[in-house]
Scaffold this active site. Structure first.
Site, PDB file in Angstrom:
ATOM      1  N   CYS A   1      57.845  -1.365  38.336  1.00  0.00           N
ATOM      2  CA  CYS A   1      58.967  -0.924  38.678  1.00  0.00           C
ATOM      3  C   CYS A   1      59.231  -0.647  40.311  1.00  0.00           C
ATOM      4  O   CYS A   1      58.358  -0.682  40.813  1.00  0.00           O
ATOM      5  CB  CYS A   1      59.312   0.677  38.021  1.00  0.00           C
ATOM      6  SG  CYS A   1      59.352   0.659  36.297  1.00  0.00           S
TER       7      CYS A   1
ATOM      8  N   CYS B   1      46.404   0.021  44.045  1.00  0.00           N
ATOM      9  CA  CYS B   1      46.124  -1.082  43.237  1.00  0.00           C
ATOM     10  C   CYS B   1      46.215  -2.478  44.087  1.00  0.00           C
ATOM     11  O   CYS B   1      46.968  -2.775  44.813  1.00  0.00           O
ATOM     12  CB  CYS B   1      47.385  -1.302  42.391  1.00  0.00           C
ATOM     13  SG  CYS B   1      47.811  -2.580  41.536  1.00  0.00           S
TER      14      CYS B   1
ATOM     15  N   SER C   1      53.576 -16.912  44.345  1.00  0.00           N
ATOM     16  CA  SER C   1      52.707 -16.044  44.959  1.00  0.00           C
ATOM     17  C   SER C   1      51.366 -17.087  45.174  1.00  0.00           C
ATOM     18  O   SER C   1      50.472 -16.691  46.079  1.00  0.00           O
ATOM     19  CB  SER C   1      52.207 -14.932  44.022  1.00  0.00           C
ATOM     20  OG  SER C   1      51.797 -15.610  42.619  1.00  0.00           O
TER      21      SER C   1
HETATM   22  S1  SF4 Z   1      44.139  -2.935  39.911  1.00  0.00           S
HETATM   23 FE1  SF4 Z   1      44.347  -1.142  38.733  1.00  0.00          FE
HETATM   24  S2  SF4 Z   1      46.527  -0.245  38.856  1.00  0.00           S
HETATM   25 FE2  SF4 Z   1      46.225  -2.625  39.493  1.00  0.00          FE
HETATM   26  S3  SF4 Z   1      46.715  -3.727  37.864  1.00  0.00           S
HETATM   27 FE3  SF4 Z   1      44.380  -3.341  37.962  1.00  0.00          FE
HETATM   28  S4  SF4 Z   1      44.130  -1.741  36.646  1.00  0.00           S
HETATM   29 FE4  SF4 Z   1      46.412  -1.637  37.080  1.00  0.00          FE
END
Ligand code: SF4
Length: 498
Positions: free
Chosen positions: A18, A257, A304
């Site tokens: 989101c 992330c 991407s």
């Molecule tokens: S890096 Fe962590 S927050 Fe990002 S998609 Fe993977 S598990 Fe989810």
């Protein structure tokens, strides 16, 4: 590449989450600015859009299912007048796809309204919901975001301070969250103590006000200058007294992330000082060193994969070519295709250029492989267009574990890399070779971040915020685990029968 396009279809990739946007600018048309901000962030969620505006006295909200341009019109924006606004675009990772689940969520604290919007996923929602219901508070949407909004209302009522309500809620909620909230005269923004989902602060020129957004592309579109990222655990409060920062909860080890850099974020955004475009080029360069191959052309799967393909080409010396064209206007839509059109699958979104690729040995750069079905269709499409060889090179490591922090992923049973060897994957997809960047290589692609520290759980299984055992039980099982369980149950029942 494998984003679901139609209602009810499962995406074959890590699906965007989101986005949130907020603005405090008393002399500006804050609703219109939020509408533009949300359009810049539309790639992060296409199921619903909403804007709430505070005019000093009360809050007015407009939200619905659909894209930003489908939900808002000149007349609906004209009705949203005020000095502070928050907005949201949604992809449902928690709760259903319905109007109630669209954000911002409105809560009443005595007779004062607040509007809150959330990017991320809370991992302890079940427990929170039980506590809220026990306190006699009604929940309508069933989402984690609504639970957080209700808690803020409850604690604000108890403490008589909205800041305290937010702070106490931060102490209770666990997981990934970047949140914005508008009271009638103040904008609040805060981020979880691990900083999993992004949130940045910008300033409008000539002292006109302040903006917060999930990505810097949301600041750029309204002419705001990037100031800084909101710190993990920080609460920022903006009103006619200025901008104030305070500690909401103690920050933990930073765990942004890492997939934001691979795929979720827009290439023109800068996350924590790192250009996303540059990171993607670096990924291609590093992958070319880690997984070289003899070929005639490097292609990127748009959008991407394109900067990474350029990086791979530059490092390997193999020519880059635009061999796959994206149909830009078939995005997430509420118009379902006919069965005949659905069978075209990937061709609705991507079309190969036979004049470029016929007879050529191709290196094809993509961002990820989740279940493998879309990669299989892509390879078949390139072979139909005359490719002599297709070598897949993926700029994320193997996705082995599900995400619980705001990204829609399958259980381990459905993740191809958790269930097959590289050779089995190659054979299933039908390509000549497949290789993935290493976790170290991906990290090295992001050298400019101000605060190193990433969540890499979907590659490593090391989750920065603990996931309740009840949630992970079946999500963590591979096909082999299920087969073992089945064998064990069969053996147990034959012993019992004997
Ligand atoms: S890096 Fe962590 S927050 Fe990002 S998609 Fe993977 S598990 Fe989810």
């Amino acid at each position: 590449m494998g984003t679901a396009m139609f209602p009810g279809e499962r995406p074959d990739r890590l699906e965007e989450e989101c986005a949130v946007f907020g603005v405090y600018a008393p002399r500006d048309d804050v609703a219109r600015m939020t509408c533009f901000g949300l359009q810049a962030l539309q790639h992060r969620g296409q199921e619903s859009a909403g804007i709430a505006v505070g005019d000093g006295e009360t809050i007015t909200v407009e939200k619905d299912l659909g894209l930003v341009t489908q939900v808002f019109s000149e007349s609906s924006l004209a009705a949203l007048q005020g000095k502070v606004a928050v907005g949201h675009v949604r992809y449902s990772t928690s709760g259903g796809t319905n109007w109630e689940a669209a954000q911002p969520h409105i809560s009443a604290i005595d007779d004062v309204l607040i509007a809150m919007a959330h990017n991320g996923t809370l991992v302890n929602t079940k427990r929170l919901r039980a506590q809220i219901v026990d306190a006699g508070i009604q929940l309508r949407a069933g989402t984690d975001s609504e639970a957080a909004a209700k808690l803020i209302g409850k604690f604000t009522q108890e403490t008589h301070h909205l800041r305290e309500g937010i702070r106490k809620t931060m102490e209770m909620i666990e997981g990934a969250y970047a949140m914005v909230l508008a009271s009638p005269d103040t904008l609040y923004a805060w981020r979880d103590p691990s900083g999993i989902r992004p949130l940045c602060l910008g300033e409008l020129p000539n002292g006109r006000g302040w903006v917060v957004a999930s990505e810097t592309c949301g600041l750029d579109i309204v002419g705001a200058r990037y100031v800084r990222d909101i710190e993990p655990g920080e609460i920022v409060r903006i009103n006619d007294q200025g901008v104030f920062s305070e500690r909401g909860v103690e920050p933990r080890a930073y765990a942004a992330c890492i997939f934001e850099y691979v795929y979720f974020a827009r290439p023109d955004s800068v996350l924590d000082g790192q250009s996303v475009y540059q990171a993607r080029r670096n990924m291609g360069r590093i992958l070319a060193r880690e997984a070289p191959v003899e070929a005639d052309l490097v292609l990127g799967v748009p959008d991407s994969g394109t900067p990474s393909a350029m990086g791979y080409a530059a490092e390997s010396g193999i020519e880059y070519a635009d061999g796959i064209i994206k149909n830009r206007y078939v995005g997430r839509t509420f118009i379902a295709p006919t069965q005949e059109l659905r069978q075209l699958g990937i061709r609705l979104k991507l079309n190969p250029l036979p004049s470029v690729i016929a007879g050529k040995r191709l290196v094809v750069i993509d961002d990820s492989i989740v279940r493998g079905n879309t990669s299989k269709k892509l390879v078949a499409m390139l072979r139909d267009a005359g490719a002599a060889e297709v070598h897949l090179r993926i700029v994320s490591p193997e996705v082995l574990w599900p995400c619980f922090y705001g990204i829609d992923t399958d259980t381990r049973e459905q993740l191809i890399a958790a269930n097959m060897s590289h050779e089995e994957m190659r054979s299933f997809i039908g390509c000549d070779s497949v290789a993935f960047i290493s976790v170290e290589g991906l990290r090295a692609s992001i050298p400019d971040v101000k605060t190193p520290g990433f969540c890499e759980a979907c590659f490593t299984g090391n989750y920065p915020v603990e996931i309740p055992a009840s949630t992970v039980r079946d999500s963590f099982k591979t096909k082999a685990d299920f087969a073992r369980d089945f064998e064990k149950e069969s053996a147990d029942s034959s012993i019992a029968l004997a």
